[in-house]
Scaffold this motif. Structure first.
Motif, PDB file in Angstrom:
ATOM      1  N   GLY A 161      -5.563  -0.206  -1.530  1.00 46.98           N
ATOM      2  CA  GLY A 161      -6.027   0.910  -0.716  1.00 46.98           C
ATOM      3  C   GLY A 161      -5.118   2.121  -0.750  1.00 46.98           C
ATOM      4  N   THR A 162      -4.359   2.272  -1.838  1.00 45.64           N
ATOM      5  CA  THR A 162      -3.444   3.405  -1.997  1.00 45.64           C
ATOM      6  C   THR A 162      -4.196   4.611  -2.552  1.00 45.64           C
ATOM      7  OG1 THR A 162      -1.639   1.858  -2.468  1.00 45.64           O
ATOM      8  CG2 THR A 162      -1.269   4.165  -3.044  1.00 45.64           C
ATOM      9  N   ASP A 163      -3.836   5.800  -2.084  1.00 42.11           N
ATOM     10  CA  ASP A 163      -4.440   7.040  -2.575  1.00 42.11           C
ATOM     11  C   ASP A 163      -4.144   7.187  -4.071  1.00 42.11           C
ATOM     12  OD1 ASP A 163      -5.306   9.577  -3.123  1.00 42.11           O
ATOM     13  OD2 ASP A 163      -3.970  10.599  -1.722  1.00 42.11           O
ATOM     14  N   PRO A 164      -5.150   7.218  -4.953  1.00 39.95           N
ATOM     15  CA  PRO A 164      -4.884   7.318  -6.394  1.00 39.95           C
ATOM     16  C   PRO A 164      -4.162   8.599  -6.791  1.00 39.95           C
ATOM     17  CG  PRO A 164      -7.228   7.600  -5.939  1.00 39.95           C
ATOM     18  CD  PRO A 164      -6.598   7.119  -4.671  1.00 39.95           C
ATOM     19  N   ARG A 183       0.835  -1.211   0.000  1.00 37.48           N
ATOM     20  CA  ARG A 183       0.000   0.000   0.000  1.00 37.48           C
ATOM     21  C   ARG A 183       0.866   1.255   0.000  1.00 37.48           C
ATOM     22  NH1 ARG A 183      -1.576   3.726   3.613  1.00 37.48           N
ATOM     23  NH2 ARG A 183      -3.650   4.676   3.335  1.00 37.48           N
ATOM     24  N   ASP A 184       1.925   1.263   0.815  1.00 42.60           N
ATOM     25  CA  ASP A 184       2.729   2.468   0.975  1.00 42.60           C
ATOM     26  C   ASP A 184       3.821   2.622  -0.074  1.00 42.60           C
ATOM     27  OD1 ASP A 184       1.317   3.360   3.191  1.00 42.60           O
ATOM     28  OD2 ASP A 184       2.552   2.220   4.594  1.00 42.60           O
ATOM     29  N   THR A 185       4.242   1.503  -0.705  1.00 40.87           N
ATOM     30  CA  THR A 185       5.333   1.606  -1.677  1.00 40.87           C
ATOM     31  C   THR A 185       4.847   1.658  -3.118  1.00 40.87           C
ATOM     32  OG1 THR A 185       5.604  -0.812  -1.787  1.00 40.87           O
ATOM     33  CG2 THR A 185       6.919   0.395  -0.133  1.00 40.87           C
ATOM     34  N   LEU A 186       3.545   1.476  -3.358  1.00 39.05           N
ATOM     35  CA  LEU A 186       3.043   1.486  -4.733  1.00 39.05           C
ATOM     36  C   LEU A 186       3.371   2.784  -5.468  1.00 39.05           C
ATOM     37  CD1 LEU A 186       1.493  -0.126  -6.890  1.00 39.05           C
ATOM     38  CD2 LEU A 186      -0.619   0.936  -6.047  1.00 39.05           C
ATOM     39  N   PRO A 187       3.239   3.985  -4.848  1.00 38.11           N
ATOM     40  CA  PRO A 187       3.628   5.204  -5.576  1.00 38.11           C
ATOM     41  C   PRO A 187       5.093   5.203  -6.013  1.00 38.11           C
ATOM     42  CG  PRO A 187       2.302   5.761  -3.655  1.00 38.11           C
ATOM     43  CD  PRO A 187       2.624   4.304  -3.547  1.00 38.11           C
TER      44      PRO A 187
END
Length: 449
Positions: A386-389, A346-350
C-alpha cells in the motif's frame, strides 16, 4: 571546518592510489556481475555469456537520446548569449569559500533544468571561476572546485530531466500494466515533498564542498594562462565570399527551424498537458540552441565541438548495457532488490528502494536503465504494502543520483571540459556522497510511504 578537511584526506589518498580509469571500472564491474550471477542465480556460464552479449545492444536507442542530450546541452552552453552570462557569473565569487558555494549552486540549478546541461555548465563555471580567482590572487583549489561542480549534479533526478519520473509519466511505458497507467510529474518531481528535499540538498551540499577547502599549502590553482577568457568565445565568422557561404551564415534557417520546434513544443503541451519525456527535453534544448546560434553553420560547429563530451560515454554504454542484460536475464537484479525489499514496511519501502537504487546504480549508471531493472520489483511490492508508487519512483531516482558521486562514469563529459582526471576530484565526491546520503535517505524515512 578543519575536521571536514581532515576527514576528506583519506578518501583523496584512496582514490589517487586505487581508483581505476572509468573504462577499467566498467570492465571490472562486468567481471563482478558475471561472478555474482554465477554464484547467486541458477544461470550457467553459457547463459550468463548469452545474457551479456544479448544485452550489449539493448540501450542503443537510449544511447542516442543520451548523446543528443549531451550534445545539445553543450551547444546551448556555448552560444554567445549563454557564454556572456557565464562570464558575468564567474566573476561574482570574491573568496575561495564563495567560489565553491557558487559553483555548486550553479551546478544544482543547471542540473535541475537538465542533467546534461548540469555537467556542461558546471564544468564551464568551475573553469571560469578558477581562472578569475587566479587572476585576482584568490587561492581556490581547482580539483575541489571541479568536484563542487560535479556535486551540483547530485540533484539532477529531482528536476526537469529526471529519467525515472519522465519514464513513468510517458504514455505506453513498459510498466504501465503494473501501475495501471502513468504517474504525472506533479506527483513526483513537482510534489511538495520532493521540492523540500531539493531545498535541503541545495543548502547542505554546497556547504559541504566549501568546508573541504584545503590549507593554503595544499591549494592547486587552475592551470590555464591568466590572459585566457573565463569562458572562451567561439571564433567570429569570416565574411562570406560566395552565395553558398551567405546561405550557410544566414540566421533565417536556424531561426526558422528553431521556431518550428518551439511551435511543436507548444502544440505538445497544449494537447498533452504538462507531460515531459526525454525526447521533449532534448527538443527543448535543440530549439534553444538553434534560436541562440549565429547561424545554422555556427550551430553545426558548436555541435562538432561537443564531440569530446560523448566519445567515452558512447564507448562505455554498451558494456553497461551488457551488465544490465546479465542482471535482468539471470534474475540477479531481482535477487539484489529482494534483499532490500525483505526488510520493508509500507513506510520504509521508499528508503529501501533508495538503497537498492544506489547499489544497482554502481553497475548500471543510467537512471532510465536501472528503473527498468528495479521498477517492476518495487512497484509490485508497493502494491502489496500500500505504498505510494510515486515515492518508490523517487526513491530509486534518489539512489541513482546519490551513488553517481562515487561512480566515475558521468564524470567523463565534465572532466573533458575541466581538463582534470577523475582521480583528482573523486576523493572530494566521497564526502558529498555521505552528506547527500544523509539528506536523501532521511527525507525518504521522514516522508514515509
Amino acid at each position: 571546518m578543519k575536521l571536514l578537511n581532515k576527514a576528506v584526506r583519506p578518501f583523496v589518498i584512496f582514490v589517487e592510489r586505487y581508483y581505476p580509469d572509468p573504462f577499467i571500472f566498467a570492465i571490472a564491474l562486468t567481471f563482478i556481475v558475471v561472478a555474482l550471477a554465477l554464484l547467486l542465480t541458477p544461470s550457467g556460464p553459457v547463459d550468463v555469456l548469452g545474457a551479456w552479449g544479448g544485452g550489449l545492444q539493448n540501450l542503443l536507442a537510449f544511447m542516442a537520446q543520451i548523446a543528443i542530450t549531451l550534445i545539445t546541452a553543450h551547444a546551448l552552453a556555448h552560444t554567445d548569449l549563454v557564454r556572456r552570462l557565464l562570464v558575468r557569473l564567474c566573476s561574482l565569487p570574491k573568496t575561495a569559500y564563495q567560489a565553491y558555494l557558487f559553483t555548486c549552486l550553479i551546478g544544482h540549478g543547471a542540473s535541475l533544468f537538465s542533467w546534461g546541461l548540469g555537467l556542461i555548465v558546471g564544468a564551464l563555471v568551475a573553469q571560469g571561476v578558477g581562472m578569475v580567482a587566479k587572476q585576482r590572487g584568490i587561492k581556490v583549489h581547482y580539483p575541489l572546485l571541479v568536484a563542487s561542480a560535479y556535486a551540483g549534479w547530485v540533484v539532477w533526478h529531482m528536476g526537469y530531466s529526471g529519467s525515472a519520473p519522465l519514464f513513468v509519466a510517458t504514455p505506453g511505458h513498459a510498466l504501465e500494466g503494473i501501475l495501471g497507467g502513468t504517474i504525472p510529474v506533479t506527483e513526483t518531481m513537482f510534489a511538495s515533498w520532493n521540492l523540500l528535499t531539493v531545498l535541503a540538498m541545495v543548502i547542505v551540499i554546497p556547504l559541504t564542498c566549501a568546508l573541504m577547502h584545503p590549507r593554503d599549502h595544499g591549494v592547486r590553482l587552475v592551470e590555464i594562462p591568466d590572459s585566457a577568457a573565463p569562458v572562451p568565445a567561439d571564433p567570429p565568422d569570416p565574411e562570406p565570399r560566395t552565395t553558398g557561404q551567405m546561405l550557410d551564415r544566414h540566421k533565417l534557417f536556424n531561426l526558422g527551424i528553431g521556431a518550428m520546434l518551439v511551435g511543436y513544443l507548444v502544440f505538445w503541451f497544449a494537447t498533452e498537458g504538462f507531460s515531459l519525456t526525454l525526447n521533449i527535453v532534448n527538443w527543448s534544448f535543440l530549439a534553444l540552441g538553434l534560436l541562440l546560434a549565429r547561424s545554422a553553420e555556427h550551430y553545426v560547429r558548436l555541435v562538432a565541438n561537443a564531440s569530446q563530451t560523448v566519445g567515452q560515454v558512447l564507448l562505455q554504454y554498451p558494456f553497461y548495457a551488457g551488465i544490465m542484460g546479465v542482471m535482468i536475464t539471470t534474475g540477479l537484479a531481482g535477487v539484489i532488490a529482494e534483499w532490500f525489499e525483505a526488510f520493508a514496511t509500507r513506510d520504509t519501502l521508499p528508503f529501501w528502494a533508495f538503497l537498492s537504487g544506489g547499489l544497482i546504480n554502481m553497475f548500471i549508471p543510467s537512471g532510465g536503465g536501472q528503473w527498468v531493472v528495479q521498477g517492476p520489483i518495487f512497484l509490485e511490492a508497493a502494491q502489496q504494502l500500500g505504498t505510494d508508487p510515486a515515492r518508490i519512483v523517487m526513491g530509486v531516482a534518489y539512489g541513482d543520483q546519490w551513488t553517481n558521486m562515487i561512480q566515475p562514469f558521468w564524470t567523463i563529459p565534465l572532466l573533458a571540459i575541466a581538463g582534470l582526471h577523475m582521480r583528482e576530484i573523486m576523493g572530494y565526491c566521497f564526502m558529498v556522497f555521505f552528506a547527500a546520503g544523509l539528506v536523501l535517505g532521511g527525507a525518504l524515512l521522514i516522508m514515509g510511504g
